[in-house]
Design a protein around this motif. Structure first.
Motif, PDB file in Angstrom:
ATOM      1  N   TYR A  73       1.050  -0.923  -0.240  1.00  0.00           N
ATOM      2  CA  TYR A  73      -0.168  -0.270  -0.451  1.00  0.00           C
ATOM      3  C   TYR A  73       0.705   1.802  -0.391  1.00  0.00           C
ATOM      4  O   TYR A  73       1.487   1.559   0.409  1.00  0.00           O
ATOM      5  CB  TYR A  73      -1.075   0.060   0.954  1.00  0.00           C
ATOM      6  CG  TYR A  73      -1.939  -0.762   1.345  1.00  0.00           C
ATOM      7  CD1 TYR A  73      -2.727  -0.995   0.016  1.00  0.00           C
ATOM      8  CD2 TYR A  73      -2.402  -1.592   2.565  1.00  0.00           C
ATOM      9  CE1 TYR A  73      -3.873  -1.735   0.510  1.00  0.00           C
ATOM     10  CE2 TYR A  73      -3.857  -2.539   2.150  1.00  0.00           C
ATOM     11  CZ  TYR A  73      -4.076  -2.824   1.314  1.00  0.00           C
ATOM     12  OH  TYR A  73      -5.246  -3.939   0.889  1.00  0.00           O
ATOM     13  N   TYR A 101      -3.921   5.047   1.461  1.00  0.00           N
ATOM     14  CA  TYR A 101      -3.568   4.232   1.328  1.00  0.00           C
ATOM     15  C   TYR A 101      -4.185   3.612   0.240  1.00  0.00           C
ATOM     16  O   TYR A 101      -5.086   3.348  -0.070  1.00  0.00           O
ATOM     17  CB  TYR A 101      -3.689   3.370   2.679  1.00  0.00           C
ATOM     18  CG  TYR A 101      -2.181   3.948   2.872  1.00  0.00           C
ATOM     19  CD1 TYR A 101      -0.706   3.623   2.848  1.00  0.00           C
ATOM     20  CD2 TYR A 101      -2.749   4.817   4.367  1.00  0.00           C
ATOM     21  CE1 TYR A 101      -0.339   4.181   4.471  1.00  0.00           C
ATOM     22  CE2 TYR A 101      -1.861   4.985   4.987  1.00  0.00           C
ATOM     23  CZ  TYR A 101      -1.182   4.646   5.308  1.00  0.00           C
ATOM     24  OH  TYR A 101       0.382   5.796   5.641  1.00  0.00           O
ATOM     25  N   TYR A 102      -3.129   3.350  -0.614  1.00  0.00           N
ATOM     26  CA  TYR A 102      -3.570   3.025  -2.375  1.00  0.00           C
ATOM     27  C   TYR A 102      -3.190   1.468  -2.396  1.00  0.00           C
ATOM     28  O   TYR A 102      -1.957   1.472  -2.430  1.00  0.00           O
ATOM     29  CB  TYR A 102      -3.510   3.834  -3.504  1.00  0.00           C
ATOM     30  CG  TYR A 102      -4.636   4.956  -2.898  1.00  0.00           C
ATOM     31  CD1 TYR A 102      -5.874   4.912  -3.738  1.00  0.00           C
ATOM     32  CD2 TYR A 102      -3.934   6.394  -1.991  1.00  0.00           C
ATOM     33  CE1 TYR A 102      -6.260   6.639  -3.656  1.00  0.00           C
ATOM     34  CE2 TYR A 102      -4.260   7.120  -2.294  1.00  0.00           C
ATOM     35  CZ  TYR A 102      -5.781   7.564  -3.094  1.00  0.00           C
ATOM     36  OH  TYR A 102      -6.263   9.055  -2.573  1.00  0.00           O
ATOM     37  N   GLY A 103      -3.350   0.703  -3.611  1.00  0.00           N
ATOM     38  CA  GLY A 103      -2.366  -0.890  -3.829  1.00  0.00           C
ATOM     39  C   GLY A 103      -2.958  -1.006  -5.778  1.00  0.00           C
ATOM     40  O   GLY A 103      -2.753   0.384  -6.097  1.00  0.00           O
TER      41      GLY A 103
END
Length: 91
Positions: free
Chosen positions: A4, A61-63
């Motif tokens: 993340y 948070y990004y994946g």
């Protein structure tokens, strides 16, 4: 488990991915070749980009999925598609 990234880290990951792939000429000077934090938030508002995978307090948070979505969006824009056309293409 997938990593993340915070929004600025996501932008750097996408920039690196775009530089590794084939370089297409930009069709518009108004379209940035690399997304910044403001653009990422805007794409999320439009529904082009999924909402953050996780929130820790006020930090999003990004994946990997977000990174792939951004790469596709920027590639389609580099071919001259408007955001409305990109949105239709992604449906």
């Amino acid at each position: 488990m997938d990593p993340y990234w915070k929004i600025d880290e996501l932008a750097r990951v996408v920039e690196a991915a775009l530089q590794r792939g084939p370089q297409e000429p930009r069709q518009s000077a108004r379209v940035r070749s690399v997304p910044d934090r403001r653009t990422i938030r805007y794409y999320t508002t439009l529904g082009l980009l999924d909402k953050p995978a996780e929130m820790r307090g006020r930090t999003a948070y990004y994946g990997r999925r977000h990174a792939m979505q951004l790469v596709v969006i920027k590639r389609l824009q580099s071919r001259g598609l408007s955001l409305a056309e990109v949105q239709r293409a992604l449906i």
